[in-house]
Design an enzyme around this catalytic site. Structure first.
Site, PDB file in Angstrom:
ATOM      1  CG  ASP A  92     -15.238   8.057   1.543  1.00 35.59           C
ATOM      2  OD1 ASP A  92     -14.271   7.438   1.061  1.00 35.59           O
ATOM      3  OD2 ASP A  92     -15.443   8.121   2.772  1.00 35.59           O
ATOM      4  CD  GLU A 149     -10.490   5.219   4.445  1.00 36.13           C
ATOM      5  OE1 GLU A 149      -9.942   4.692   5.444  1.00 36.13           O
ATOM      6  OE2 GLU A 149     -10.499   6.446   4.229  1.00 36.13           O
ATOM      7  CD  GLU A 150     -11.319   9.833   4.792  1.00 33.03           C
ATOM      8  OE1 GLU A 150     -11.109   9.710   6.014  1.00 33.03           O
ATOM      9  OE2 GLU A 150     -10.410  10.078   3.967  1.00 33.03           O
ATOM     10  CG  HIS A 373      -7.730  13.791   6.697  1.00 32.70           C
ATOM     11  ND1 HIS A 373      -8.637  13.175   7.531  1.00 32.70           N
ATOM     12  CD2 HIS A 373      -7.519  12.911   5.683  1.00 32.70           C
ATOM     13  CE1 HIS A 373      -8.953  11.974   7.051  1.00 32.70           C
ATOM     14  NE2 HIS A 373      -8.278  11.798   5.923  1.00 32.70           N
TER      15      HIS A 373
END
Length: 404
Positions: A92, A149-150, A373
């Site tokens: 993702d 996962e996020e 990020h």
């Protein structure tokens, strides 16, 4: 990047031959980012690539949008049947507007692969092709492409959907690119790699009023300020100095910026708590709740704490970590392996898989000026063959050929 040992040169060279296809796949995935449990185009493209690799089985829809590819090695004669070893990559993207300006930048405004999951998937596809072509292992390789996962708990969803019941791996491994390590370097340790992540929301109930007459109100903004200051003592005065923990209140919402003379009735604080040990996590939850309620009560208000435990700590099992260190040294040499890598206070939902099966989580250095990020991040394509080689070596050495 010239860190490959002579022992690993053959494996690496074979993967280098397909580097162009891996780069093309990685950049294609980068251009079509999708959030957790929405990775349908991503999954379809990975399935297409896996079929071209010649894997034996592809299973879709595990944990909603998760995928599993199966590759059988040489037949096993061991009692109990063939062994299974798992490898995991995450799929993702993040809700972030990309600020890069290259040909493969995100085509979806507001979404981007800012954590390198596009690269992780490409590396695992590269390993799949190598393993399917060579079959120089005894047992079964289980390749897990995980959604969400996020912050979505995709690993937990796959496990709840029967991942390890259908594919009973003895151990499982994952890796994540790491800008803080130079390309060609691999890092891990034999214990905690990443912290548990908890979400905290504090709702303060005061009594609104006019800013010119504060004595007639109970100001929740003032109370929020005292809570923000007070929680800074939680770690320093409740947790042993040899243990690590973080409490961060990161957002405050109260009132209306246009109503400059109105004391609001409500205020809300949102933040995160990070720790490595369950007993530390328990102390912080209990003390935070008591502290917040007491501070609010002291000002004549009330406060409610909503404390959510999101991800457990990511803990490498010692045996599998030692094995991963040996494989990494075989691949790049001991001088390029940091086997006592300091843990990160970030979190990772591979932790759920490590609670269910022994395994290890590795860092693969990628260097670069931009961290994870961030809107200008991009995966370093130079490390794609190395990551694929590391994945493949974990299978070949974890499931060695049996003597005839």
């Amino acid at each position: 990047m010239n860190a490959i040992t002579s022992a690993a040169a053959g494996t690496y060279q074979r993967l280098m031959e397909g580097r162009g296809e891996l780069v093309a796949l990685r950049r294609e995935l980068h251009a079509m980012p999708e959030l957790g449990f929405e990775e349908r185009r991503t999954g379809a493209r990975i399935v297409q690539a896996l079929r071209a690799c010649g894997v034996d089985e592809i299973h879709e829809g595990i944990g909603r949008t998760g995928l599993v590819a199966v590759i059988h090695g040489q037949p096993s004669t061991r009692p109990g049947g063939a062994r299974l070893l798992g490898l995991r990559a995450d799929m993702d993207a993040l809700p972030l507007r990309e600020q890069n300006d290259f040909a493969w930048k995100s085509a979806t405004p507001g979404l981007m692969h800012a954590c390198g999951h596009d690269g992780h998937c490409a590396m695992l596809v590269g390993a799949a092709r190598y393993l399917a072509q060579t079959r120089q292992f005894s047992g079964t390789a289980v390749l897990v492409f995980q959604p969400g996962e996020e912050g979505y708990g995709g690993a937990r969803e796959m496990i709840a959907d029967g991942l390890f019941d259908r594919f009973p791996v003895e151990s499982i491994f994952a890796m994540h690119n790491w800008p803080h390590l130079p390309p060609g370097k691999i890092g891990l340790n034999r214990g905690a790699m990443m912290a548990a992540a908890d979400r905290v929301q504090i709702n303060i109930q005061g009594r609104g009023g006019h800013g010119a007459h504060p004595h007639l109100s109970v100001d929740p903004v003032l109370i929020a300020g005292h809570i923000i200051t007070a929680v800074q003592s939680l770690v320093s005065r409740n947790i042993a100095p040899v243990d690590q923990a973080v409490v961060s209140l990161c957002a405050l919402q109260a009132g209306d910026p246009g109503a400059f003379s109105v004391i609001p009735e409500l205020a809300q604080l949102t933040g995160t708590v990070r720790s490595f040990k369950p007993e530390v996590q328990q102390v912080l939850e209990e003390r935070l709740t008591r502290l917040v309620e007491s501070v609010a009560l002291g000002f004549g208000a009330s406060a409610k704490v909503d404390y959510q435990r999101l991800y457990p700590a990511t803990i490498n099992s010692a045996r599998e970590a030692d094995f991963a260190v040996r494989v990494a040294r075989w691949l790049v040499g001991a001088e390029h392996v940091e086997d006592e890598l300091p843990p990160s206070m970030g979190s990772e939902d591979f932790a759920f898989m490590l609670q269910a099966r022994p395994g290890a989580y590795l860092r693969l250095g990628q260097g670069g000026p931009c961290g994870l990020h961030q809107p200008r991040y991009d995966f370093n394509d130079e490390i794609l063959p190395l990551g694929a080689a590391l994945f493949a070596a974990l299978v070949e050495q974890g499931l060695p050929l049996e003597a005839p």
